[in-house]
Every structure is written in structure tokens, then in C-alpha cells.
Design a protein around this motif. Structure first.
Motif, PDB file in Angstrom:
ATOM      1  N   GLU A  12       0.864  -1.184   0.000  1.00 18.25           N
ATOM      2  CA  GLU A  12       0.000   0.000   0.000  1.00 18.25           C
ATOM      3  C   GLU A  12       0.894   1.226   0.000  1.00 18.25           C
ATOM      4  OE1 GLU A  12      -3.922   1.897   2.130  1.00 18.25           O
ATOM      5  OE2 GLU A  12      -2.204   1.373   3.362  1.00 18.25           O
ATOM      6  N   VAL A  13       1.071   1.797  -1.175  1.00 13.16           N
ATOM      7  CA  VAL A  13       2.056   2.855  -1.381  1.00 13.16           C
ATOM      8  C   VAL A  13       1.390   4.064  -2.028  1.00 13.16           C
ATOM      9  CG1 VAL A  13       4.142   3.456  -2.671  1.00 13.16           C
ATOM     10  CG2 VAL A  13       3.989   1.257  -1.486  1.00 13.16           C
ATOM     11  N   PHE A  14       1.341   5.160  -1.289  1.00  8.35           N
ATOM     12  CA  PHE A  14       0.847   6.432  -1.823  1.00  8.35           C
ATOM     13  C   PHE A  14       2.064   7.232  -2.251  1.00  8.35           C
ATOM     14  CE2 PHE A  14      -1.697   5.057   1.775  1.00  8.35           C
ATOM     15  CZ  PHE A  14      -2.992   5.061   1.288  1.00  8.35           C
ATOM     16  N   ASN A  15       2.162   7.530  -3.517  1.00 10.88           N
ATOM     17  CA  ASN A  15       3.356   8.210  -4.015  1.00 10.88           C
ATOM     18  C   ASN A  15       2.970   9.079  -5.210  1.00 10.88           C
ATOM     19  OD1 ASN A  15       5.668   8.294  -6.062  1.00 10.88           O
ATOM     20  ND2 ASN A  15       6.735   7.701  -4.195  1.00 10.88           N
ATOM     21  N   ASP A  16       3.338  10.353  -5.150  1.00  6.09           N
ATOM     22  CA  ASP A  16       2.943  11.293  -6.203  1.00  6.09           C
ATOM     23  C   ASP A  16       3.421  10.862  -7.582  1.00  6.09           C
ATOM     24  OD1 ASP A  16       1.889  12.822  -4.210  1.00  6.09           O
ATOM     25  OD2 ASP A  16       3.437  14.378  -4.264  1.00  6.09           O
ATOM     26  N   VAL A  17       4.602  10.279  -7.632  1.00  4.38           N
ATOM     27  CA  VAL A  17       5.160   9.893  -8.932  1.00  4.38           C
ATOM     28  C   VAL A  17       4.458   8.659  -9.481  1.00  4.38           C
ATOM     29  CG1 VAL A  17       7.234   9.014 -10.067  1.00  4.38           C
ATOM     30  CG2 VAL A  17       7.386  11.013  -8.591  1.00  4.38           C
ATOM     31  N   PHE A  18       4.301   7.621  -8.636  1.00  6.18           N
ATOM     32  CA  PHE A  18       3.647   6.402  -9.121  1.00  6.18           C
ATOM     33  C   PHE A  18       2.194   6.674  -9.516  1.00  6.18           C
ATOM     34  CE2 PHE A  18       6.537   4.098  -5.839  1.00  6.18           C
ATOM     35  CZ  PHE A  18       7.633   4.298  -6.649  1.00  6.18           C
ATOM     36  N   ARG A  19       1.571   7.603  -8.827  1.00  6.30           N
ATOM     37  CA  ARG A  19       0.167   7.907  -9.105  1.00  6.30           C
ATOM     38  C   ARG A  19      -0.068   8.488 -10.484  1.00  6.30           C
ATOM     39  NH1 ARG A  19      -3.830   8.413  -5.018  1.00  6.30           N
ATOM     40  NH2 ARG A  19      -3.060   8.697  -2.904  1.00  6.30           N
ATOM     41  N   GLN A  20       0.984   8.984 -11.125  1.00  5.29           N
ATOM     42  CA  GLN A  20       0.815   9.565 -12.451  1.00  5.29           C
ATOM     43  C   GLN A  20       1.596   8.786 -13.513  1.00  5.29           C
ATOM     44  OE1 GLN A  20       3.427  11.923 -14.297  1.00  5.29           O
ATOM     45  NE2 GLN A  20       4.637  10.423 -13.123  1.00  5.29           N
ATOM     46  N   ALA A  21       2.145   7.639 -13.127  1.00  5.04           N
ATOM     47  CA  ALA A  21       2.975   6.865 -14.054  1.00  5.04           C
ATOM     48  C   ALA A  21       2.157   5.775 -14.733  1.00  5.04           C
ATOM     49  CB  ALA A  21       4.131   6.236 -13.296  1.00  5.04           C
ATOM     50  N   ASP A  22       2.601   5.347 -15.868  1.00  8.03           N
ATOM     51  CA  ASP A  22       1.986   4.209 -16.554  1.00  8.03           C
ATOM     52  C   ASP A  22       1.905   3.032 -15.574  1.00  8.03           C
ATOM     53  OD1 ASP A  22       1.441   1.985 -18.139  1.00  8.03           O
ATOM     54  OD2 ASP A  22       2.552   2.781 -19.840  1.00  8.03           O
ATOM     55  N   PRO A  23       0.688   2.507 -15.326  1.00  5.83           N
ATOM     56  CA  PRO A  23       0.557   1.479 -14.291  1.00  5.83           C
ATOM     57  C   PRO A  23       1.222   0.150 -14.652  1.00  5.83           C
ATOM     58  CG  PRO A  23      -1.530   1.803 -15.443  1.00  5.83           C
ATOM     59  CD  PRO A  23      -0.607   2.880 -15.924  1.00  5.83           C
ATOM     60  N   GLY A  24       1.456  -0.109 -15.929  1.00  2.00           N
ATOM     61  CA  GLY A  24       2.088  -1.370 -16.320  1.00  2.00           C
ATOM     62  C   GLY A  24       3.476  -1.524 -15.716  1.00  2.00           C
ATOM     63  N   PRO A  25       4.411  -0.653 -16.073  1.00  2.00           N
ATOM     64  CA  PRO A  25       5.752  -0.744 -15.475  1.00  2.00           C
ATOM     65  C   PRO A  25       5.734  -0.529 -13.957  1.00  2.00           C
ATOM     66  CG  PRO A  25       5.764   0.717 -17.397  1.00  2.00           C
ATOM     67  CD  PRO A  25       4.338   0.344 -17.156  1.00  2.00           C
ATOM     68  N   ALA A  26       4.830   0.312 -13.469  1.00  2.00           N
ATOM     69  CA  ALA A  26       4.784   0.555 -12.016  1.00  2.00           C
ATOM     70  C   ALA A  26       4.419  -0.724 -11.271  1.00  2.00           C
ATOM     71  CB  ALA A  26       3.794   1.674 -11.700  1.00  2.00           C
ATOM     72  N   ALA A  27       3.503  -1.526 -11.841  1.00  3.33           N
ATOM     73  CA  ALA A  27       3.121  -2.778 -11.181  1.00  3.33           C
ATOM     74  C   ALA A  27       4.285  -3.770 -11.201  1.00  3.33           C
ATOM     75  CB  ALA A  27       1.884  -3.366 -11.857  1.00  3.33           C
ATOM     76  N   VAL A  28       5.076  -3.746 -12.262  1.00  2.00           N
ATOM     77  CA  VAL A  28       6.257  -4.624 -12.317  1.00  2.00           C
ATOM     78  C   VAL A  28       7.268  -4.184 -11.251  1.00  2.00           C
ATOM     79  CG1 VAL A  28       8.233  -5.326 -13.726  1.00  2.00           C
ATOM     80  CG2 VAL A  28       5.935  -5.194 -14.749  1.00  2.00           C
ATOM     81  N   ASP A  29       7.471  -2.881 -11.134  1.00  2.00           N
ATOM     82  CA  ASP A  29       8.349  -2.316 -10.098  1.00  2.00           C
ATOM     83  C   ASP A  29       7.875  -2.783  -8.718  1.00  2.00           C
ATOM     84  OD1 ASP A  29      10.337  -0.557  -9.066  1.00  2.00           O
ATOM     85  OD2 ASP A  29       8.905   1.103  -8.967  1.00  2.00           O
ATOM     86  N   ALA A  30       6.557  -2.738  -8.505  1.00  2.00           N
ATOM     87  CA  ALA A  30       5.967  -3.158  -7.235  1.00  2.00           C
ATOM     88  C   ALA A  30       6.239  -4.645  -6.985  1.00  2.00           C
ATOM     89  CB  ALA A  30       4.466  -2.891  -7.253  1.00  2.00           C
ATOM     90  N   MET A  31       6.015  -5.452  -7.997  1.00  2.00           N
ATOM     91  CA  MET A  31       6.242  -6.894  -7.864  1.00  2.00           C
ATOM     92  C   MET A  31       7.718  -7.174  -7.560  1.00  2.00           C
ATOM     93  SD  MET A  31       5.384  -9.996  -7.803  1.00  2.00           S
ATOM     94  CE  MET A  31       3.670 -10.153  -8.327  1.00  2.00           C
ATOM     95  N   ARG A  32       8.607  -6.453  -8.233  1.00  2.00           N
ATOM     96  CA  ARG A  32      10.042  -6.636  -7.994  1.00  2.00           C
ATOM     97  C   ARG A  32      10.375  -6.328  -6.534  1.00  2.00           C
ATOM     98  NH1 ARG A  32      12.215  -3.240 -12.011  1.00  2.00           N
ATOM     99  NH2 ARG A  32      12.071  -4.983 -13.461  1.00  2.00           N
ATOM    100  N   SER A  33       9.726  -5.288  -5.999  1.00  2.00           N
ATOM    101  CA  SER A  33      10.011  -4.899  -4.612  1.00  2.00           C
ATOM    102  C   SER A  33       9.604  -6.009  -3.645  1.00  2.00           C
ATOM    103  CB  SER A  33       9.305  -3.589  -4.264  1.00  2.00           C
ATOM    104  OG  SER A  33       7.930  -3.798  -3.975  1.00  2.00           O
ATOM    105  N   LEU A  34       8.468  -6.660  -3.919  1.00  2.00           N
ATOM    106  CA  LEU A  34       8.023  -7.750  -3.044  1.00  2.00           C
ATOM    107  C   LEU A  34       8.960  -8.943  -3.141  1.00  2.00           C
ATOM    108  CD1 LEU A  34       4.167  -8.292  -3.024  1.00  2.00           C
ATOM    109  CD2 LEU A  34       5.675  -7.595  -1.167  1.00  2.00           C
TER     110      LEU A  34
END
Lengths: 619, 619
Positions: free
Chosen positions: B244-266
């Protein structure tokens, strides 16, 4: 510098670029002097003497050299080294032709908490400076280790008692700590050596980071700079009003427009302080018109929507492809002459395959259009040159930072803007209970947001409301309303906090005109019956509305049936309905304020954005 | 979800777009479930039942519905209304197919400080939930009015003592307040209903604003999530690991790569926690090569500069226009096959009139290239498909977020990367005392900075150093070094904090390769004698260096004569010299670390940037 106006300076750290870029921008914006920030000089290939000569060539005084850090209250062994450092700075200043150095209160772990020692060492520094015809301005940093209030810095300066030692006041360092500026009047004017001005938003964060990243030009933030600077002037200060603003956005922006923004901020402050820099902004009495720019295809969609909204095509411009559409006394112009501007310069446009539409111009009713124009010029917003035909009105317009043209009109005048149009003969009735333009919503790129607020504040005399933020589907959005004294002209500035790349398909920065409507539910019912392109609001929204507000079921049913949105604040209620999006970025809204509702329904904006996204995805 | 791996979830609020966009991105990135954020659902045109069906179609469980606010510890009159609100949420959850709701500790002015009352009301809520086969997870917000620690939320849950009521833990709410996660082990595992994970940079600011704007995915910030999550798992928690990440940059980024970034973090976190998600990153032993991509004209300038730096043209690729340049055991490849990539997608390029050059690829020496490749795949960085000729090595490469290719090499292997090249026969001597690549500096757009750090951390096993910031001529710059365990591979990530528009002419985001050199002064002397394109550093810099450090006059004279820069930290000294800029964005550096100097000379970066700007303005 005219008679009766103060000297205006700017610290080079406010602007982006190399020192040469910064000096050129400061001079072009009309500043009288600069504070040279040491790091800018260090990176320059020009010697200090050459920089000094360049400043004189540009008509800029070198009013201050800064900063000199961690000088005072050190053990004697360190003093010699600090004096050696100081002499090197004096060498540089001599070459620059600058006789005032800024000394910041120490943050050094070597320093001790001893005012007597600090005063004695600053006295010695002042002696060295005086020997070279120079002076020292001592400033309390808000995060200084021992000295962090101006009262304390003044106690030390008074104790040192040297004619070449005085105080530098910085509004940020005082106001960020909640300091009381009234006591400034207890300092003799001749001991106030320098005044630095910065505004800032109210933030609850570490003061050093706040200072380093978030300062703003006066009039853009929340500080009361009028009172602060007023006290300094009352104390007898006669030096420059100098801007020192550290801001992440300005640091990466083209320094030319940023320096103009800076100059505008000083002029607004001077105006507030009673300097004769500008005539007062005339009273406004609403919008004369709003002009939409669009390509021919999109213009057809826009005018079809206006017809649904009860507007009639009442006039054609005498020399340009501009139509006038009218509903009662509300006018929209639709201009197919110039392609709609995109303000987000330098970015690819995800809506490029759509038709183009934008709000090209706002026109306000001014009690004195010529005075409005003179005020705009005084606020560094030059009147735009316009081509016009023999029968056309000499409308004065200026360009807002985002490229929107702002016209000053007197619709009652014989040669008013309406004389530019040939009447079509089509009658205009007052329909759908539209009573005027409630507000115009302008989306700003994040790096123009504060500049835009300052522009409308200084040029039109609108007062900014508090900044609000909300989470929206394509990013966090900032919203700031601006309103004239009579409540007749409202502008809503919007923009995502950050934005880069091509995400936010087709709905990245919409603009819209919101019409005031005496009965939105009735209007929405008529629009639906008429097959108008009303934006469809989903059931989930109404289920949630019910959960939140427990509305009367009949009202809820009506809202749901006609895609009317609802909001409530402490003072009243708000009903509004949106149209679909036309071209890449324009839509309309009907709004009804019940009671004293003062907002813009931003709680509903995310729902609207998602709905526009669906409209686009479906088309 | 494989055997032995945890369930992975993501809150829809982490991603940009409409709910439909978010679900598609989460599923594509391989998540098992989602937390549905209420506002996302409210804006959707699909009914909760349709959304639930869509999730099942995508293979996503609806693991949590959130947030339900301001429920507990209210006067009895308000309770009825709050229960009504709750039943409406249960209706929605029933349709969604979700059996767990998040209740945040109250911030309501109506609430009272009464744990007994809070427990009683939550018990009633849990009863209602249980009647519908649902459960309630109670979470202490860091800014909760009365309940703001997990210990307190657990006391209330224990007191309520209802099987359908448990605790939700959120790493941000605990760690932002400096909470001790060890006590989590005192909570029975079956009472831990949900776990939300977020990292964050250490910021000294209002915790609500910090939470709302600056959260990061695990591994991108400063929180110790390994210890936190380890305690939760030790307590017996078996639910999903949910972001659960509230972030100004991720909120306006293409969700495809952002979700991969999220998965990588986990996956990195799971790896740290000992889950069998990935084999360990093999030990690295330096750079095999760095590849520059350039157009033919710029490539001539680059290779001429490499010749000055003592590199010889030792090989040609068997099938592509790629040259190998070698100095001792240090290799640079120059590729004129593909146009240099620009990473700042969507922005106009102020250097478009220049030749193009970029760092196209990094190759690291891996103890086990195949294992490196498998680890990269496990970290959601797929191996790139490559065309190759019959005699060419099967090099595995992955793409970094900024588009740079990263190769895993074993130069000692018989079919290593060098077999792709035909030797030219030109001898390679070790010249100018260059001993290897000290670091590669990659400029990231501001919205890829944290993603890039996580990529290099998870895929290559580099450890990130602290983020530093400095003021530079064209904006504030962030700098973060990344280093492998052996200290053999360094990457410096750089980027302006924000950037928009076309200012920062021609030097907006340079990249460079820094060569380790045993004697920079001697090398700089030779380069000067050789007429090499060394970047000229101005006198002002040396005058300031003298004022700051009081260097030995002879050393200072040598530095000045040969444009060598100097820095010092607590552990040692740093000498470095730069070349001019080639094409739009590439240059070289020679660096000498004396003693244990650990930095990158960032104090000198602004001087270098201004000098490159001058070089450009003059050409």
C-alpha cells in the motif's frame, strides 16, 4: 528605478542556468541589482572583475556577496583560519565591486554558545571589512546552532557595536519560525544592512528542507510579507528589496520568464506597501466572454453542445473566423482561426490524434479597461499587439503564463467588444436558467502553477484561496480558486503535482467553462430529453453518495437519473453536471451553488475524470 | 503463486488510472490479489459484482476492501449511522466477493478517548460482519486521534475479543513513528488479519503528508522492512504480503511498469526473508565492458577521445558495426548500429541538433552468468531476445528501467563475449595508469529514480548508498551510489528532482564512464600535452578551493594547470578530471581515490556542468 520606487534586487540562486544566464535574465526583467551566490561565481569562467564589469554593463549593482558561513564564536585557533577565508572573500568582492557580505549564523560543531565571543569575532571581521571599505550583514538562520532569531542576531550586532556590522533580515527565517516582525521596528534603520524576501507555503516539515526546496516569490505562498516588509521599512531600512528564493521548480525553469515572475512578485508587494508602482486594479463585474480555440471539426462539436446548452449563434466576427454564441447575457466565442495552443511545451501530446480545443482567452468586465491595461503593464504583463480591422474595438489583452489571453472589456461602451461582430439576427433567449459564467477552470503544468496564481492576483486583483489537493485517477491534483472582491470573476487553477511521460491518455489536462445555473436538476432533465452529450456518471457514485450523505431518496433518484453530481460544505450545497469532452481537452459544466457553498466540487473531480476516460476509450 | 511462496497483493491506490487500468496492470505483473480502494470503485462504471467477476477472470482475489473511516468510539446516537454506513459497505463487499474490510482508527472530532467504548462498538461491527461471513481488520493510523500505535489497536481488538475482528498492520504507520516491530510477535498469528507494506525515505515532516505523498515500494526507501515483516511472519501471519504505497510519482505513471516495479520490490523482500523466490545474486568482479551507442560522426569523436585516453581499437564485432577499444583490461565498445536511445520519453530533445551518444549497455563480470540471468528473471526483469551470428557468445542481458541493457559476463569462459570480436591485431598496452572502470554514471528521469535503484539492487545485488542532493546550474540533483559487496561494480544514479520544458540547453542529462586511474595528475599532464579534449575548469574554482582547503600551493598549481578537480571526505581525498561532452550527452572522467574516499566528487559537479554548458555554447 523611478523616483519613489525602491531598489529591486534578486539573488542569483533564485534562477536557473550559469551565472551569465542569470545576470542576463535579471537585467532583462528590470532588476536594479543582484546578490551573487558564491557557487554561481565559482563555476563561472569569468573572473570576478569581469563579472563585476558585466553587471555594470547590464545596469545591475552587485548588492551583496553570499553566503559566508560558520565564522563566529569559534575557538581562537580557528579564528585565524576563518579570517583568512574572509580576506579571500573580500578579495573577490573587491574585484566584483561589491561592498557587502552576508555572514550566516554558525551551524558549525566547533562553535560555542557565547554571544560575547561571537560579538568580539564579528567586530574583528567588521574591522577587517571596514579597512577595505566593506561592510558585514549578519543573518540568523532559522536553523542556526545558537543564533536562530533576528532578535538574537541583533543583540550580537548591538554588542559588537561596529559601524561596518549590521543585520540582514530574511523573511523566511523569521516567519517560518513564527517570529513576530513587529519587534523589527526596535532596530535602528541604519543597522538594517540588507533585506531578503521569500514567501512559502505553510508546511509542517523540517525548516531547512522547507527553506531549501519550497520557498516561493512574495504573493505565491502563505506568509504575510506586507506586514513583515512594512515593519522593516518603518524601522528606516532604505536598502534594496531583494528576493532570495530556493525552489526546486524555479531552479530548473527557463530563467527569463522566472525573472519576470520574480519582478511581478516584488511589484505586487510594493503595491501592497503603498509604493506608487501601479494604479489599483479596477473593480470587475463578471466575464464579458470566454473564447474557445478549436479546429473546424471540433468547433462543430463544441457549437453543437452550446446549442444543447441553450446558446444561439448570435454573431460573426468582422474579419476573423470567430463565432459568438449567446445565452441571455452569457457569451462564448468559438475561434477556428488559430490552432488551439498546447501549454505543456516540450511534451508529446497523447491527444494529438484528437481534434484540438482549448480555452484561448478570458475577457473580464473591467470598470476601467485602460487602467486595467496600465496595471497589467506595471505588473510586467505587456499588452499584446493585435491585428484589427477598421471597425473593430481596440481591446487590450495580456498573456497569462500559460498562454491564455486575458482581455479587459467594458461591454457597455459604444465601441465595446461586441462591435467587432456582425449580428446574425438569430435571437438569444435566456435558456436553461443559465445566468453567467461561474468559473473558468484552467489546467496548469506543475511548474507554472504558482506563477499563474501570482499573475491573476497581481494583474486582475483576484485573491487566491487556499490550495487543496486531491487524489485523481491520473495523479494527485492541486486546486486553487481565485476570486475578485465582488465575487463576480472566479478562476480555478488545477494541475497535477508532477507529470512526465505519456500516461494519462487523452484526459491529462482538461480545461472547462462552468456556467452558473439557477436549477441544475431541471437543466439536466432538459439536456437529457434533448439528447445532449451529458457525461454519464456511474451508479457506484450514487450508491456511495447515499452511504455518505443519506440523501432524500427522491433527490438521489433524480441526481442518478440525470448524472447530476452533489457536494456539500459547512455553508451550503452544490449541484453540478458535466458534458462530455470535446477535442482533446475542453468540456462544459453547469453548477448551482445553494446557500454559501464556496468550493468547486473537487471531491467529485476523480469521478468526472474516470468518466471522461471511459468516453475517450469508447470513442 | 508457487509452492513455498507467499500470496502477493497490491492496493489499487498504488497505481495510476481507472480501476480497470489498475486491475489489468496488477494481473499482468503477476499479483495474486488486490486491495480495492473505495474511491477507485466509486468512479468505475462497472458494478461491484462486475468488478468482482473481472478480478476472478484476471486471477486476482479481492483480498481487502478499504478504507472504512471514523467508525469507533462515538456517542451512541452516531453509532446507528456508522453501522448503516458499514452495512452499505458489506453490500458492496458481498458483490465484490471480498470478506475483509479495513477499519482505520478514528480521526473524527466526534470520537472519544475510551478504549472500552471503541472495543464494544468494534465488537458490534464484527458481529454484523460475521453475520454476513465477513471479517474486520482494525488498523492504527500513525495520525489516529487516540489510537496511533499497533500496540494500542491490538489492546482494543483483544478487549473486543471477537473472532471476526483482528488487526491490520501497516509498516509505514509503525516505522514512521519509530515503533518497535519486535512486539508484534506477542500478537497471536490468527489475530493478524492483514499486512500492508510500504517503505519510505527518512523525512522530517508531518507524518500524514509524508504518508500521502512519499511512500515507496519496499527496498526503495530507508525502512527496515525485512525485520518488520520477519516479526509479522514469526507471529504466525499467513495472509498476503500486500503493498500500500501512496506516491505522487507512481500515481501519475503508466501502471504497467509501475506494477512490475511493485512486484520486484516484493520479490526482493521475500528474498531477504528467505523465501525461495530467487537464487542469490552471484558475486561480481568488476565491469566486463561498457557499450556506447552513437551515430557515426559522434562515434568518431568518442573513439578519438578514447585514443587520447590510451585506448586502442583492438577488435571488431563479427556481425555488427561495433568496435572494441581496450586499455589494459578495460574495455569500451562503440556501437553505431542503433541510434542512441533517449530515456526521457515524451519530451522534446534540446540536443537534437547535436550528434547522439548514450551509454547503451553495461556488462558486469558475474561468477555465474546463468544464475545472474535466472535471478533477473525471478526479479521480473526478463532476458532480452538477441540476434546473434553463428560464432557469437550467448550473452544474457536484461533491460534496466531507463532502457540501458545489462549483460552478465564471464570473460574467462572459452565462449565469452570477446569471442564475438575479431581481433584487429592492434596491441593494447596499459596506458595512463587506467586500471578499470570506477563507476558508470546514469542519469535517470525523476520518475524512474527509485525504480532504477530497486532494479540494480534486486537484479545485481548492489547495495544502495544514501541519497544526496546538491544544487546544480540546471536544477537540484539527486545522487545515489550503488555498490556490490566486493566494491568492484559501482553505479551512480543521478537526476534532477523535477524537470519539465526545454531549459537546460544541451546538458540536461549527461551520462558518463569514470575510469579508475592510479595517478590522475600525471594522466592529466599527459592528456594536456597530447591535446586531448579535457574539460577546462575555471580559475575561480581553484581560488575557491584554496579558500576552502588551504591546499599546498604546488599541488594547487598543478590542479589548476591541468583542470584537475579535488574533493575530500573524512576518509580520504579524490582527484578527477573530465573530458568535454561528446554528442548530446556522453563524457569520460578519470578518478583517483586516495585513502578511503567513498564519494563521487558531487561537490564539483555544478562546476563541471557549467563548463560543459560553456563548451556547448562555444561550439
Amino acid at each position: 528605478m523611478s523616483e519613489g520606487e525602491p531598489r529591486r534586487s534578486i539573488a542569483t540562486v533564485c534562477l536557473s542556468g550559469t551565472l551569465e544566464d542569470k545576470l542576463a535574465a535579471a537585467a532583462a526583467a528590470g532588476f536594479d541589482g543582484v546578490e551573487i551566490f558564491e557557487n554561481d561565481l565559482v563555476a563561472s569562467a569569468h573572473s570576478p572583475a569581469e563579472i563585476g564589469a558585466r553587471c555594470r554593463e547590464l545596469g545591475l549593482g552587485v548588492d551583496l556577496y553570499q553566503p559566508f558561513r560558520d565564522f563566529e564564536a569559534v575557538p581562537p585557533a580557528r579564528l585565524a583560519d576563518n579570517l583568512r577565508r574572509a580576506e579571500r572573500k573580500f578579495d573577490v568582492m573587491e574585484q566584483l565591486g561589491c561592498d557587502l557580505v552576508l555572514v550566516c549564523s554558525t551551524v558549525s560543531p566547533e562553535a560555542v554558545d557565547d554571544d560575547e565571543l561571537a560579538a568580539a569575532q564579528l567586530r574583528e571581521l567588521a574591522d577587517r571589512a571596514a579597512a577595505r571599505g566593506m561592510r558585514v550583514a549578519y543573518e540568523a538562520l532559522a536553523w542556526g546552532r545558537f543564533v536562530n532569531t533576528y532578535e538574537h542576531s541583533w543583540r550580537i550586532v548591538r554588542r559588537a557595536d561596529h559601524p561596518a556590522l549590521g543585520v540582514c533580515l530574511d523573511s523566511f527565517h523569521v516567519l517560518s519560525r513564527g517570529g513576530d516582525p513587529a519587534l523589527i521596528r526596535t532596530i535602528p534603520g541604519e543597522k538594517l544592512f540588507f533585506l531578503q524576501l521569500a514567501d512559502a507555503p505553510r508546511l509542517d516539515m523540517d525548516v531547512l528542507q522547507w527553506s531549501r526546496h519550497h520557498r516561493l516569490f512574495p504573493g505565491q505562498g502563505s506568509f504575510d510579507l506586507k506586514t513583515f516588509a512594512g515593519n522593516v521599512l518603518e524601522a528606516g531600512y532604505r536598502g534594496p528589496l531583494s528576493l532570495e528564493v530556493f525552489n526546486d521548480v524555479f531552479r530548473q525553469a527557463d530563467p527569463g520568464p522566472a525573472a519576470v515572475d520574480a519582478m511581478r512578485s516584488l511589484r505586487l508587494l510594493e503595491d501592497q506597501l503603498g509604493y506608487p508602482v501601479a494604479e489599483p486594479a479596477p473593480a470587475l463585474s463578471g466575464y464579458a466572454f470566454t473564447e474557445l480555440a478549436a479546429d473546424a471539426t471540433t468547433a462543430r462539436d463544441l457549437t453543437a453542445a452550446l446549442a444543447h446548452l441553450g446558446f444561439a449563434h448570435t454573431g460573426d466576427h468582422r474579419s476573423k473566423p470567430v463565432q459568438r454564441w449567446t445565452n441571455g447575457s452569457t457569451h462564448l466565442l468559438v475561434n477556428t482561426n488559430s490552432p488551439a495552443k498546447r501549454t505543456a511545451e516540450g511534451e508529446a501530446d497523447p491527444g494529438a490524434d484528437r481534434g484540438r480545443a482549448a480555452i484561448g482567452a478570458l475577457a473580464v468586465e473591467s470598470g476601467d479597461p485602460l487602467r486595467s491595461a496600465r496595471r497589467a503593464e506595471a505588473m510586467r504583463s505587456p499588452i499584446l499587439a493585435r491585428e484589427r480591422g477598421p471597425e473593430e474595438a481596440g481591446l487590450a489583452a495580456v498573456a497569462a503564463p500559460d498562454g491564455t489571453d486575458v482581455f479587459f472589456c467594458d461591454s457597455g461602451a459604444r465601441d465595446g467588444w461586441r462591435s467587432d461582430f456582425r449580428d446574425t439576427g438569430e435571437p438569444s433567449a435566456s435558456r436553461l436558467a443559465i445566468t453567467g459564467i461561474d468559473h473558468v477552470s484552467l489546467t496548469q503544468p506543475f511548474d507554472h502553477f504558482d506563477e499563474a496564481a501570482l499573475f491573476y492576483r497581481s494583474v486582475l486583483g483576484l485573491e487566491p484561496e487556499e490550495v487543496t489537493e486531491y487524489a485523481a485517477p491520473f495523479g494527485m491534483v492541486r486546486n486553487r480558486g481565485m476570486l475578485d472582491a465582488a465575487g463576480s470573476v472566479r478562476i480555478a487553477l488545477n494541475g497535477t503535482l508532477v507529470r512526465r511521460g505519456q500516461w494519462a491518455p487523452a484526459v491529462r489536462d482538461p480545461q472547462h467553462v462552468a456556467f452558473a445555473c439557477a436549477d441544475v436538476l431541471e437543466a439536466a432533465t432538459a439536456l437529457r430529453a434533448d439528447g445532449a452529450p451529458v457525461l454519464r456518471i456511474p451508479d457506484n457514485y450514487y450508491d456511495d453518495l447515499d452511504a455518505r450523505f443519506g440523501l432524500d431518496p427522491e433527490l438521489l433518484g433524480q441526481l442518478r437519473a440525470h448524472s447530476v453530481l452533489y457536494d456539500r460544505d459547512a455553508r451550503g450545497e452544490f449541484l453540478h453536471v458535466f458534458t462530455e469532452l470535446f477535442g482533446d481537452r475542453v468540456f462544459f459544466e453547469l453548477v448551482q451553488r445553494i446557500g454559501g457553498y464556496a468550493g468547486y466540487g473537487v471531491a467529485n473531480a476523480p469521478v468526472r475524470m474516470a468518466a471522461h476516460r471511459r468516453q475517450r476509450a469508447a470513442s
